[in-house]
Design a protein around this motif. Structure first.
Motif, short mmCIF file in Angstrom:
data_model
loop_
_atom_site.label_atom_id
_atom_site.label_comp_id
_atom_site.label_asym_id
_atom_site.label_seq_id
_atom_site.Cartn_x
_atom_site.Cartn_y
_atom_site.Cartn_z
N THR A 10 67.43 38.52 108.34
CA THR A 10 67.64 37.43 109.29
C THR A 10 69.13 37.30 109.61
O THR A 10 69.98 37.89 108.93
N ALA A 11 69.42 36.47 110.60
CA ALA A 11 70.81 36.19 110.95
C ALA A 11 71.55 35.61 109.75
O ALA A 11 72.73 35.93 109.52
N GLU A 12 70.88 34.80 108.95
CA GLU A 12 71.50 34.22 107.76
C GLU A 12 71.88 35.31 106.76
O GLU A 12 72.94 35.25 106.12
N ASP A 13 71.02 36.32 106.61
CA ASP A 13 71.34 37.45 105.73
C ASP A 13 72.59 38.17 106.22
O ASP A 13 73.45 38.56 105.43
N LEU A 14 72.67 38.34 107.51
CA LEU A 14 73.82 39.05 108.10
C LEU A 14 75.11 38.26 107.91
O LEU A 14 76.11 38.79 107.46
N VAL A 15 75.05 36.97 108.21
CA VAL A 15 76.24 36.11 108.11
C VAL A 15 76.72 36.02 106.66
O VAL A 15 77.93 35.92 106.40
N ALA A 16 75.82 36.10 105.71
CA ALA A 16 76.18 35.98 104.29
C ALA A 16 76.96 37.18 103.78
O ALA A 16 77.58 37.11 102.72
N ARG A 17 76.94 38.28 104.51
CA ARG A 17 77.61 39.50 104.07
C ARG A 17 79.08 39.49 104.48
O ARG A 17 79.42 39.13 105.61
N ALA A 18 79.94 39.93 103.59
CA ALA A 18 81.37 40.00 103.89
C ALA A 18 81.67 41.03 104.99
O ALA A 18 82.64 40.90 105.72
N ASP A 19 80.82 42.05 105.10
CA ASP A 19 81.03 43.11 106.09
C ASP A 19 80.15 42.92 107.33
O ASP A 19 79.80 43.87 108.01
N SER A 20 79.81 41.67 107.65
CA SER A 20 78.87 41.39 108.74
C SER A 20 79.35 41.92 110.09
O SER A 20 78.52 42.22 110.95
N ASP A 21 80.65 42.07 110.26
CA ASP A 21 81.15 42.58 111.54
C ASP A 21 80.77 44.04 111.77
O ASP A 21 80.80 44.52 112.91
N ARG A 22 80.39 44.77 110.74
CA ARG A 22 80.01 46.18 110.86
C ARG A 22 78.50 46.39 110.68
O ARG A 22 78.06 47.52 110.53
N LEU A 23 77.74 45.29 110.64
CA LEU A 23 76.30 45.40 110.42
C LEU A 23 75.52 44.95 111.64
O LEU A 23 76.00 44.16 112.46
N LYS A 33 76.62 49.71 111.33
CA LYS A 33 76.95 50.29 112.63
C LYS A 33 77.75 51.56 112.37
O LYS A 33 78.57 51.62 111.46
N ALA A 34 77.51 52.56 113.18
CA ALA A 34 78.20 53.84 113.00
C ALA A 34 79.71 53.65 113.12
O ALA A 34 80.19 52.92 113.99
N ALA A 35 80.44 54.29 112.23
CA ALA A 35 81.90 54.29 112.35
C ALA A 35 82.26 55.11 113.59
O ALA A 35 81.78 56.23 113.75
N PRO A 36 83.05 54.54 114.49
CA PRO A 36 83.32 55.26 115.73
C PRO A 36 84.17 56.51 115.52
O PRO A 36 85.17 56.47 114.81
N SER A 37 83.74 57.59 116.14
CA SER A 37 84.53 58.81 116.17
C SER A 37 85.67 58.60 117.15
O SER A 37 85.65 57.65 117.95
N PRO A 38 86.68 59.47 117.15
CA PRO A 38 87.74 59.34 118.15
C PRO A 38 87.18 59.38 119.58
O PRO A 38 87.62 58.61 120.44
N GLY A 39 86.19 60.24 119.84
CA GLY A 39 85.60 60.31 121.18
C GLY A 39 84.89 59.02 121.56
O GLY A 39 84.98 58.55 122.70
N HIS A 40 84.18 58.43 120.61
CA HIS A 40 83.48 57.17 120.83
C HIS A 40 84.49 56.06 121.12
O HIS A 40 84.36 55.32 122.10
N SER A 41 85.49 55.95 120.28
CA SER A 41 86.50 54.91 120.43
C SER A 41 87.25 55.04 121.76
O SER A 41 87.50 54.06 122.45
N PHE A 42 87.59 56.28 122.12
CA PHE A 42 88.30 56.53 123.37
C PHE A 42 87.43 56.12 124.56
O PHE A 42 87.90 55.42 125.47
N ALA A 43 86.16 56.52 124.56
CA ALA A 43 85.26 56.19 125.66
C ALA A 43 85.09 54.68 125.78
O ALA A 43 85.08 54.13 126.89
N GLU A 44 84.97 53.99 124.66
CA GLU A 44 84.82 52.53 124.69
C GLU A 44 86.04 51.85 125.29
O GLU A 44 85.91 50.96 126.14
N ALA A 45 87.22 52.29 124.88
CA ALA A 45 88.45 51.70 125.42
C ALA A 45 88.58 51.96 126.92
O ALA A 45 88.91 51.05 127.69
#
Length: 192
Positions: A10-23, A33-45
């Motif tokens: 649930t959202a509560e489970d997610l919020v309770a995690r210290a690493d919620s920004d990456r989940l 969530k997948a750690a962005p590769s340089p190509g991923h990060s570049f395309a996003e920017a």
């Protein structure tokens, strides 16, 4: 003996995690969530820069009319919470900038950048959720294949309305007021 299936996250489970920004919550499970590769990060920017003329109120300076965010968590009606690479809301539908975490108003546009080992989420699971929530536009950027797929919502499922690769310049809905040089997303074309 059949083991009982754990309750969906649930959202509560997610919020309770210290690493919620990456989940995310995908199909009821907490997923990193997948750690962005340089190509991923570049395309996003580069994509964020390309659609930035829309990320303001409409004015004589440009088209405007949207709230656009990168790495934004959105909760959907069935409890899924996705950290979208890029997502946007039309200001005529959502007058105030979203501030809650996760955002609980469905976006008008989502773009996912395909990550290795997460293709199933980006190509199958997330589009099903977004379609069910009636997100009007879904883009997929694939740095490996160097392509952009533009999807439009329809009652029967998403329809691919444009396919483009490096070397092409397109106007892609819902941002067809600007030209997008697709190669810029992959570092092939110089951006201005």
């Amino acid at each position: 003996m059949v083991m009982p299936r754990p309750a969906p996250a649930t959202a509560e489970d997610l919020v309770a995690r210290a690493d919620s920004d990456r989940l995310e919550i995908v199909a009821g499970e907490l997923v990193e969530k997948a750690a962005p590769s340089p190509g991923h990060s570049f395309a996003e920017a580069k994509l964020a820069v390309a659609v930035d003329p829309y990320n303001r109120r409409p004015s004589s300076r440009g088209p405007g009319g949207w709230w656009i965010f990168t790495e934004i968590h959105v909760e959907y009606p069935r409890g899924e919470i996705y950290c979208h690479d890029v997502a946007g809301w039309r200001r005529d539908r959502l007058a105030l900038r979203p501030t809650e975490w996760p955002v609980r108003v469905r976006p008008d546009w989502v773009c996912e950048i395909v990550s290795p080992r997460h293709e199933r989420n980006d190509l199958v699971i997330k589009p099903r959720t977004l379609h069910g929530a009636e997100v009007p536009h879904y883009w997929l950027v694939d740095p490996e294949e160097q392509l952009l797929l533009v999807h439009r919502w329809s009652p029967d499922g998403y329809t691919v309305v444009q396919r483009a690769t490096a070397g092409e310049t397109i106007r892609a809905e819902p941002f067809d007021g600007i030209e997008l040089r697709v190669g810029v997303l992959f570092g092939h074309d110089e951006d201005d």
